[in-house]
Design a protein around this motif. Sequence first.
Motif, short mmCIF file in Angstrom:
data_model
loop_
_atom_site.label_atom_id
_atom_site.label_comp_id
_atom_site.label_asym_id
_atom_site.label_seq_id
_atom_site.Cartn_x
_atom_site.Cartn_y
_atom_site.Cartn_z
N ASN A 128 15.62 62.15 -27.80
CA ASN A 128 14.17 62.19 -27.73
C ASN A 128 13.72 62.25 -26.27
O ASN A 128 14.53 62.13 -25.35
CB ASN A 128 13.54 60.98 -28.46
CG ASN A 128 13.98 59.65 -27.88
OD1 ASN A 128 13.93 59.44 -26.68
ND2 ASN A 128 14.40 58.74 -28.75
N MET A 194 7.57 60.96 -39.56
CA MET A 194 7.64 61.30 -38.14
C MET A 194 9.03 61.01 -37.56
O MET A 194 9.85 60.33 -38.19
CB MET A 194 6.60 60.51 -37.34
CG MET A 194 5.15 60.81 -37.71
SD MET A 194 4.63 62.50 -37.33
CE MET A 194 4.70 62.50 -35.53
N ARG A 195 9.24 61.53 -36.36
CA ARG A 195 10.44 61.20 -35.60
C ARG A 195 10.36 59.76 -35.12
O ARG A 195 9.33 59.10 -35.20
CB ARG A 195 10.54 62.14 -34.39
CG ARG A 195 10.93 63.58 -34.74
CD ARG A 195 12.42 63.74 -34.79
NE ARG A 195 13.01 63.14 -33.60
CZ ARG A 195 12.98 63.69 -32.37
NH1 ARG A 195 12.38 64.84 -32.18
NH2 ARG A 195 13.54 63.06 -31.36
N GLU A 196 11.48 59.28 -34.56
CA GLU A 196 11.57 57.89 -34.11
C GLU A 196 10.68 57.62 -32.89
O GLU A 196 10.20 58.56 -32.25
CB GLU A 196 13.03 57.56 -33.76
CG GLU A 196 13.54 58.12 -32.44
CD GLU A 196 13.90 59.60 -32.46
OE1 GLU A 196 14.40 60.09 -31.44
OE2 GLU A 196 13.66 60.26 -33.49
N ILE A 197 10.48 56.35 -32.58
CA ILE A 197 9.75 55.98 -31.37
C ILE A 197 10.47 56.56 -30.16
O ILE A 197 11.70 56.48 -30.04
CB ILE A 197 9.66 54.43 -31.25
CG1 ILE A 197 8.80 53.87 -32.38
CG2 ILE A 197 9.09 54.03 -29.90
CD1 ILE A 197 8.78 52.36 -32.45
N SER A 199 9.76 59.83 -29.42
CA SER A 199 9.48 61.25 -29.61
C SER A 199 8.16 61.59 -28.93
O SER A 199 7.15 60.89 -29.11
CB SER A 199 9.40 61.56 -31.10
OG SER A 199 8.67 62.75 -31.35
N ARG A 202 5.33 62.32 -31.47
CA ARG A 202 4.80 61.07 -32.04
C ARG A 202 3.85 60.41 -31.05
O ARG A 202 2.77 59.92 -31.45
CB ARG A 202 5.96 60.14 -32.39
CG ARG A 202 5.52 58.79 -32.94
CD ARG A 202 6.70 58.05 -33.51
NE ARG A 202 6.38 56.68 -33.87
CZ ARG A 202 7.05 55.96 -34.76
NH1 ARG A 202 8.06 56.51 -35.41
NH2 ARG A 202 6.71 54.71 -35.02
N ILE A 219 3.22 55.25 -40.35
CA ILE A 219 4.49 55.97 -40.35
C ILE A 219 5.34 55.40 -41.48
O ILE A 219 5.99 54.37 -41.34
CB ILE A 219 5.22 55.84 -39.00
CG1 ILE A 219 4.28 56.16 -37.84
CG2 ILE A 219 6.46 56.74 -38.99
CD1 ILE A 219 3.72 57.56 -37.86
N GLN A 222 10.64 57.45 -41.18
CA GLN A 222 11.00 57.77 -39.80
C GLN A 222 12.42 58.31 -39.76
O GLN A 222 13.33 57.72 -40.34
CB GLN A 222 10.89 56.49 -38.95
CG GLN A 222 11.36 56.66 -37.52
CD GLN A 222 11.18 55.37 -36.73
OE1 GLN A 222 10.06 54.92 -36.50
NE2 GLN A 222 12.28 54.75 -36.33
N ASN A 224 15.53 60.43 -37.23
CA ASN A 224 15.96 60.75 -35.87
C ASN A 224 16.12 62.26 -35.64
O ASN A 224 16.55 62.68 -34.58
CB ASN A 224 17.29 60.06 -35.54
CG ASN A 224 17.12 58.57 -35.36
OD1 ASN A 224 16.03 58.11 -35.03
ND2 ASN A 224 18.18 57.82 -35.58
N THR A 229 12.84 65.27 -41.09
CA THR A 229 11.40 65.03 -41.14
C THR A 229 10.70 66.11 -41.96
O THR A 229 9.90 65.84 -42.86
CB THR A 229 10.81 64.98 -39.72
OG1 THR A 229 11.49 63.96 -38.98
CG2 THR A 229 9.33 64.70 -39.74
N SER A 240 3.04 65.42 -41.88
CA SER A 240 3.68 65.30 -40.59
C SER A 240 2.85 66.03 -39.54
O SER A 240 2.03 66.90 -39.88
CB SER A 240 5.11 65.85 -40.61
OG SER A 240 5.80 65.48 -39.42
#
Length: 297
Positions: A128, A194-197, A199, A202, A219, A222, A224, A229, A240
Amino acid sequence: MNLHALRLFHVIAETGSVTRASELLNISQPAISAQIRKLEKELGLPLLKAQGRGIALTDVGDKLFTYSRRLFAVEQQIEQFLQDYKMGELGHIRLAATYLPAHFLVPTWIAKFKSQYEHVEMSINTTNSTDALKQLLNLEVDLAIYGGLPETYPESVHAEEMFRDELWFVVSPKHRYAGQRVSLHDMVREPFVMREIGSSTRERFMALCRTYNAQAPRIALQFNGLNETVQAVIAGYGASFVSALVVREYVERGLLSRVFVEGVDLMNTISVYTRKNEPLSPAVQRFVDLIREHPHG
């Protein structure tokens, strides 16, 4: 050992003639002879002996010639290596990229680059944007490719925009908002995938909600990876917020639908990031030049 004198000896041994060595090296015969005598004195061993009107190698001279041939062959290899490195023909490019460029842009850039510079090694780490920046600052990679907000980048990083596309809200075609125009406040009430924290997309979504004083999105799922996603939304769950580059084909095939959120028209910018005031290696510079020439892959 005097390497200059050894080189003179090597050329004499190779040509079999002091005269020929003098012509090749553009050094007078007396000067060459003086250097060889000095080398023999330094070594305490005779290297050349008279043979008729010419010269020949002594036994130790013949053995030394074997070693000098290896030595100067390696010297030529070193010179060639340095020349190739300067031209960007050799080297190692270490790259960190976020999922979007890693899957949709970087493969084409690498294919084009390797077709011209096949001996350059490349290491690509997909992560990310937060980790990509961290790797760049920690000297783990030579450059990072990702998107995000310019104000989040530290002063020690140089950013050059290479690619730009839209950010879209997408849902399953069966979703009640499919193809509709809705407010951001209504949109964020939907469960999001969504993607992970870490991103950048995001983070853009969160910043968008703060700007419009909308509640933070929920969210609900989640992942990766981008593919997971998108597939979850195609399967019918939630919504999304994602780059159009990722989902345009799915929308065109009817597997996803856009939601047009009133007043929201955001662009996704992909940039190449390098460390400021640090020269790029020739190979890395060539790769960056190629991206400039082919920003869309």
